[in-house]
Design a protein around this motif. Structure first.
Motif, PDB file in Angstrom:
ATOM      1  N   ILE A  70       0.852  -1.191   0.000  1.00  0.00           N
ATOM      2  CA  ILE A  70       0.000   0.000   0.000  1.00  0.00           C
ATOM      3  C   ILE A  70       0.887   1.240   0.000  1.00  0.00           C
ATOM      4  N   SER A  71       0.686   2.083  -0.988  1.00  0.00           N
ATOM      5  CA  SER A  71       1.528   3.259  -1.186  1.00  0.00           C
ATOM      6  C   SER A  71       0.684   4.527  -1.197  1.00  0.00           C
ATOM      7  N   PRO A  72       1.323   5.711  -1.098  1.00  0.00           N
ATOM      8  CA  PRO A  72       0.570   6.962  -1.184  1.00  0.00           C
ATOM      9  C   PRO A  72      -0.265   7.024  -2.459  1.00  0.00           C
ATOM     10  N   GLY A  73      -1.522   7.421  -2.310  1.00  0.00           N
ATOM     11  CA  GLY A  73      -2.423   7.516  -3.444  1.00  0.00           C
ATOM     12  C   GLY A  73      -3.231   6.264  -3.708  1.00  0.00           C
ATOM     13  N   HIS A  74      -2.831   5.143  -3.100  1.00  0.00           N
ATOM     14  CA  HIS A  74      -3.624   3.931  -3.266  1.00  0.00           C
ATOM     15  C   HIS A  74      -4.954   4.086  -2.530  1.00  0.00           C
ATOM     16  N   ARG A  75      -5.969   3.445  -3.062  1.00  0.00           N
ATOM     17  CA  ARG A  75      -7.289   3.501  -2.432  1.00  0.00           C
ATOM     18  C   ARG A  75      -7.632   2.142  -1.825  1.00  0.00           C
ATOM     19  N   VAL A  76      -8.065   2.197  -0.557  1.00  0.00           N
ATOM     20  CA  VAL A  76      -8.414   0.985   0.181  1.00  0.00           C
ATOM     21  C   VAL A  76      -9.825   1.158   0.734  1.00  0.00           C
ATOM     22  N   ALA A  77     -10.699   0.210   0.435  1.00  0.00           N
ATOM     23  CA  ALA A  77     -12.082   0.278   0.903  1.00  0.00           C
ATOM     24  C   ALA A  77     -12.204  -0.352   2.282  1.00  0.00           C
ATOM     25  N   ILE A  78     -13.060   0.234   3.103  1.00  0.00           N
ATOM     26  CA  ILE A  78     -13.400  -0.331   4.414  1.00  0.00           C
ATOM     27  C   ILE A  78     -14.899  -0.613   4.400  1.00  0.00           C
ATOM     28  N   MET A  79     -15.247  -1.894   4.524  1.00  0.00           N
ATOM     29  CA  MET A  79     -16.641  -2.320   4.464  1.00  0.00           C
ATOM     30  C   MET A  79     -16.981  -2.974   5.805  1.00  0.00           C
ATOM     31  N   ALA A  80     -17.235  -2.137   6.800  1.00  0.00           N
ATOM     32  CA  ALA A  80     -17.455  -2.642   8.153  1.00  0.00           C
ATOM     33  C   ALA A  80     -18.346  -1.691   8.926  1.00  0.00           C
ATOM     34  N   ARG A  81     -18.935  -2.222   9.995  1.00  0.00           N
ATOM     35  CA  ARG A  81     -19.743  -1.391  10.879  1.00  0.00           C
ATOM     36  C   ARG A  81     -18.834  -0.484  11.701  1.00  0.00           C
ATOM     37  N   THR A  82     -19.458   0.362  12.510  1.00  0.00           N
ATOM     38  CA  THR A  82     -18.714   1.319  13.334  1.00  0.00           C
ATOM     39  C   THR A  82     -18.071   0.572  14.495  1.00  0.00           C
ATOM     40  N   GLY A 251     -10.376  16.550  18.618  1.00  0.00           N
ATOM     41  CA  GLY A 251     -10.724  17.339  19.796  1.00  0.00           C
ATOM     42  C   GLY A 251     -10.350  16.709  21.118  1.00  0.00           C
ATOM     43  N   GLY A 252      -9.777  15.504  21.103  1.00  0.00           N
ATOM     44  CA  GLY A 252      -9.394  14.855  22.347  1.00  0.00           C
ATOM     45  C   GLY A 252     -10.581  14.410  23.180  1.00  0.00           C
ATOM     46  N   LEU A 253     -11.696  14.049  22.507  1.00  0.00           N
ATOM     47  CA  LEU A 253     -12.863  13.527  23.207  1.00  0.00           C
ATOM     48  C   LEU A 253     -12.735  12.016  23.328  1.00  0.00           C
ATOM     49  N   LEU A 254     -13.340  11.450  24.348  1.00  0.00           N
ATOM     50  CA  LEU A 254     -13.323  10.007  24.536  1.00  0.00           C
ATOM     51  C   LEU A 254     -14.432   9.390  23.693  1.00  0.00           C
ATOM     52  N   MET A 255     -14.044   8.562  22.726  1.00  0.00           N
ATOM     53  CA  MET A 255     -15.009   7.984  21.793  1.00  0.00           C
ATOM     54  C   MET A 255     -15.143   6.484  22.028  1.00  0.00           C
ATOM     55  N   ALA A 256     -16.387   6.034  22.093  1.00  0.00           N
ATOM     56  CA  ALA A 256     -16.688   4.607  22.156  1.00  0.00           C
ATOM     57  C   ALA A 256     -17.408   4.212  20.879  1.00  0.00           C
ATOM     58  N   HIS A 257     -17.180   2.991  20.433  1.00  0.00           N
ATOM     59  CA  HIS A 257     -17.821   2.496  19.218  1.00  0.00           C
ATOM     60  C   HIS A 257     -18.922   1.506  19.582  1.00  0.00           C
ATOM     61  N   GLU A 258     -20.048   1.618  18.900  1.00  0.00           N
ATOM     62  CA  GLU A 258     -21.127   0.644  19.065  1.00  0.00           C
ATOM     63  C   GLU A 258     -21.593   0.200  17.682  1.00  0.00           C
ATOM     64  N   PRO A 259     -21.159  -0.977  17.233  1.00  0.00           N
ATOM     65  CA  PRO A 259     -21.529  -1.420  15.880  1.00  0.00           C
ATOM     66  C   PRO A 259     -22.981  -1.826  15.738  1.00  0.00           C
ATOM     67  N   ALA A 260     -23.590  -2.331  16.810  1.00  0.00           N
ATOM     68  CA  ALA A 260     -24.992  -2.766  16.729  1.00  0.00           C
ATOM     69  C   ALA A 260     -25.906  -1.588  17.026  1.00  0.00           C
ATOM     70  N   ILE A 261     -26.944  -1.413  16.221  1.00  0.00           N
ATOM     71  CA  ILE A 261     -27.832  -0.264  16.414  1.00  0.00           C
ATOM     72  C   ILE A 261     -29.253  -0.692  16.767  1.00  0.00           C
ATOM     73  N   ASP A 262     -29.429  -1.955  17.179  1.00  0.00           N
ATOM     74  CA  ASP A 262     -30.750  -2.328  17.660  1.00  0.00           C
ATOM     75  C   ASP A 262     -30.998  -1.632  18.994  1.00  0.00           C
ATOM     76  N   GLN A 263     -32.260  -1.448  19.322  1.00  0.00           N
ATOM     77  CA  GLN A 263     -32.632  -0.627  20.476  1.00  0.00           C
ATOM     78  C   GLN A 263     -32.026  -1.133  21.778  1.00  0.00           C
ATOM     79  N   GLU A 264     -32.095  -2.441  21.994  1.00  0.00           N
ATOM     80  CA  GLU A 264     -31.631  -2.988  23.264  1.00  0.00           C
ATOM     81  C   GLU A 264     -30.134  -2.801  23.458  1.00  0.00           C
ATOM     82  N   THR A 265     -29.351  -3.098  22.420  1.00  0.00           N
ATOM     83  CA  THR A 265     -27.898  -2.962  22.518  1.00  0.00           C
ATOM     84  C   THR A 265     -27.490  -1.513  22.666  1.00  0.00           C
ATOM     85  N   LEU A 266     -28.115  -0.634  21.875  1.00  0.00           N
ATOM     86  CA  LEU A 266     -27.778   0.780  21.957  1.00  0.00           C
ATOM     87  C   LEU A 266     -28.143   1.350  23.319  1.00  0.00           C
TER      88      LEU A 266
END
Length: 634
Positions: A70-82, A251-266
């Motif tokens: 992988i070099s500068p200018g190459h394009r790489v796709a990300i196909m994933a949840r948050t 901004g130096g904020l604390l970020m958490a990731h939640e890949p599932a967006i169903d009501q119960e998990t969220l």
């Protein structure tokens, strides 16, 4: 065209790439926690990842990417949840000068093939076996594609091991030659009509939006002296989600990731992580409100909730008049009622979001004014902003201390807004995209002398506040020549707790009609509360009549805001929602209107034929016309 005078930019110019901010945090505040991770999806304890730990992981992965070619200018796709790996991977790619191509993990095989071919990706990172199955059949038709990496089988760990022989200085050298105007992301539009277009977004454009918002509003992300906490659950495949990631890391904020967006998990993630700032789209805020109402009704406190909600809106409206210099603010009796409901209702509503949220932001589409007032009244002011993929996210924001619900605020410093003679919103500024990849014609059509034609319709008031009124391509023109913008009516319909989605139709028809889907959770609650007696066939018929009457009342309420010629005269309740799986929603949850009209062509025809059918005693050659006596409720 009408101009609005704007303040000059207030953020320093970018000197490098998006990955630099992570390296700066690691150098200046190495122990600052930037990420919170859960060891499992059901865990309630979050483990913190510091700036230096995240930086080291990014560097190790970046070395593996370089070792893989992988070099500068190459394009790489990300196909994933948050998820956590999205943040690590994107910063590793930016650190070596590569370009990120986000793809929704729910995209179809045809959509994925188009994006990978159009962008010329050399690699794609998928989340799981389902992603591999989507990519696999099209690999032979993509000669540029060299790698398919799967997150859930340890691909990032393997990449890290592959690059262990390279010195860390290799990454540092590549990072330092990334220029601000280099392309950072190729973000594809939602494709509501036709093929998605790839928007080339620069490091400068993406950083400018984040830095401007942080400079003007960053201190509102948490109470004074606290580090802001943000739960990222919106897709990073969308520019709104990418902007959230950028805001947190820069901004130096604390970020958490939640890949599932169903009501119960969220809901569980909100309670355990306790964010101080809440980002979402209007449909999430609408759903939360309906859940509050349903829970109150099930507990026998529906009337109490409705009084509390009305008090909240009245209190917020009076507060708004005061801050805009148009009134004295809430009176004594209103303040007393508000204080009572604060103890009995509002604090419980805030607890549903974790109990620590002090402000929020809605984006993706306009938030209804009544909903904005409700959240402000219960103690969480929700900003409504405006932006597009082509503008790297934000264009407007509510000015602090001068917020005006029902609008999307005023132009961000450095951005300019004009309203064309036909009502289209034009914008110009440092975050506007570089163009559509491989489509000069579309780029020329969108950029007029540096001004981006957004395709959105709106109006500016005398103070520069922007109100979105719809999309140009969504305008309905009836057979009588009346032009109707559907967005406002659809928004008002969705405010009813039973209504999940609404799509207006009526092109070349005698009047406006609506296709409506119902909220399954609230529908089940409504049916249970109806408690009709009698044999099953009779009970079901009475229930359906009652349902149609209730939806009819929602239609009448929505119609009260428009003229007779713009009103909904017929409607049809559909048996299933519009969703991504049936091709009627984009992955970013936007309506595919053309696809919906095609899919439900027979239902639409039947809806209009039923209303134009002559009465039984009328002569066949004398059909009933569409006049003001027509009733949507018959």
């Amino acid at each position: 065209m009408r101009d609005v005078a704007l303040a000059p930019p207030t953020v320093p110019p970018l000197t490098g790439g998006l990955a630099d901010s992570l390296f700066e945090w690691a150098a200046t505040q190495p122990t600052l926690p930037l990420i919170a991770r859960r060891p499992g999806s059901s865990a309630t304890v979050w483990e913190e990842v510091t700036a230096i730990e995240l930086r080291d992981e990014v560097v190790d992965l970046a070395r593996g990417l370089v070792a893989s070619g992988i070099s500068p200018g190459h394009r790489v796709a990300i196909m994933a949840r948050t998820r956590y790996e999205w943040t690590v991977l994107s910063h590793a790619l930016w650190a070596v000068g590569a370009e990120v191509v986000p793809i929704y993990p729910t995209s179809s095989q045809d959509q994925v093939e188009w994006i990978l071919r159009d962008s010329g990706c050399v690699a794609v990172v998928v989340e799981d076996e389902q992603g591999v199955m989507t990519i696999g059949p099209v690999c032979a038709r993509l000669p540029a594609l060299r790698h398919v990496w799967q997150l859930d089988t340890g691909a990032l760990e393997e990449l890290t091991d592959r690059g262990a022989f390279l010195p860390a200085l290799t990454v540092d050298s590549l990072r330092r030659i990334v220029l601000p105007d280099s392309t950072a992301v190729i973000a594809y539009t939602s494709g509501t009509s036709g093929r998605p277009l790839g928007c080339a977004l620069s490091h400068r454009g993406l950083a400018n939006v984040c830095d401007t918002l942080l400079a003007g509003w960053g201190h509102t992300a948490a109470p004074p002296g606290e580090q802001g906490r943000v739960l990222a659950f919106l897709p990073f495949s969308h520019v709104y989600g990418l902007m959230i990631q950028g805001l947190c890391v820069r901004g130096g904020l604390l970020m958490a990731h939640e890949p599932a967006i169903d009501q119960e998990t969220l809901a569980s993630a909100l309670r355990s992580f306790r964010p101080t700032y809440f980002y979402a789209v209007p449909s999430v805020f609408e759903k939360l409100y309906k859940n509050f109402l349903r829970a109150a009704q099930q507990a026998g406190r529906g009337a109490l909730f409705e009084r509390a909600a009305e008090t909240a809106r009245a209190f917020a409206a009076a507060t708004e008049r005061q801050r805009l210099g148009r009134g004295a603010g809430p009176g004594f009796e209103l303040r007393l009622q508000h204080a009572l409901y604060e103890r009995t209702v509002y604090r419980r509503l805030r607890a549903a979001l974790g109990g620590a949220v002090c402000r929020g932001t809605s984006g993706g589409s306009s938030l209804h004014r009544e909903l904005s007032l409700f959240y402000e009244g219960v103690g969480i002011y929700v900003h409504d902003g405006y932006g597009l993929t082509e503008t790297s996210g934000g264009v407007t924001m509510q000015p602090l201390g001068r917020e005006k619900s029902g609008t999307v605020g005023r132009a961000l410093p450095g951005m300019e807004i004009r309203i064309a003679d036909d009502g289209e919103i034009l914008v110009r500024g440092p975050s506007v995209f570089q163009g559509y990849v491989h489509d000069e014609g579309a780029t020329r059509a969108a950029l007029w002398g540096g001004w981006l034609a957004t395709g959105d319709l709106g109006r500016l008031d005398s103070e520069g506040y922007l109100t979105i009124t719809g999309r140009k391509k969504d305008i309905i023109i009836t057979s009588s020549g009346k032009s109707v913008a559907p967005a406002a009516l659809e928004q008002r319909l969705r405010m009813h707790p039973l209504i999940h989605q609404a799509v207006l139709v009526g092109d070349d028809r005698p009047c406006v009609g609506a296709l409506i889907t119902l909220d399954p959770d609230f529908l089940a609650h409504w049916r249970a509360a109806l408690a009709l007696q009698g044999d099953a066939p009779v009970r079901e018929a009475r229930e359906e009549n009652a349902l149609r009457e209730e939806v009819g009342r929602a239609v009448a309420a929505a119609n009260s805001a428009v003229s007779r010629s713009e009103s909904i005269r017929v409607f049809r309740i559909l048996p299933e929602p519009f969703d991504v799986a049936n091709g009627l929603l984009t992955p970013s949850m936007k309506l595919r209107r053309d696809a919906i009209v095609r899919h439900y062509a027979e239902e639409i025809d039947a809806m209009y034929q039923a209303r134009s059918r002559p009465p039984r005693l009328a002569a066949p050659q004398e059909p009933v016309g569409w006049d003001d006596s027509d009733s949507v409720f018959r």
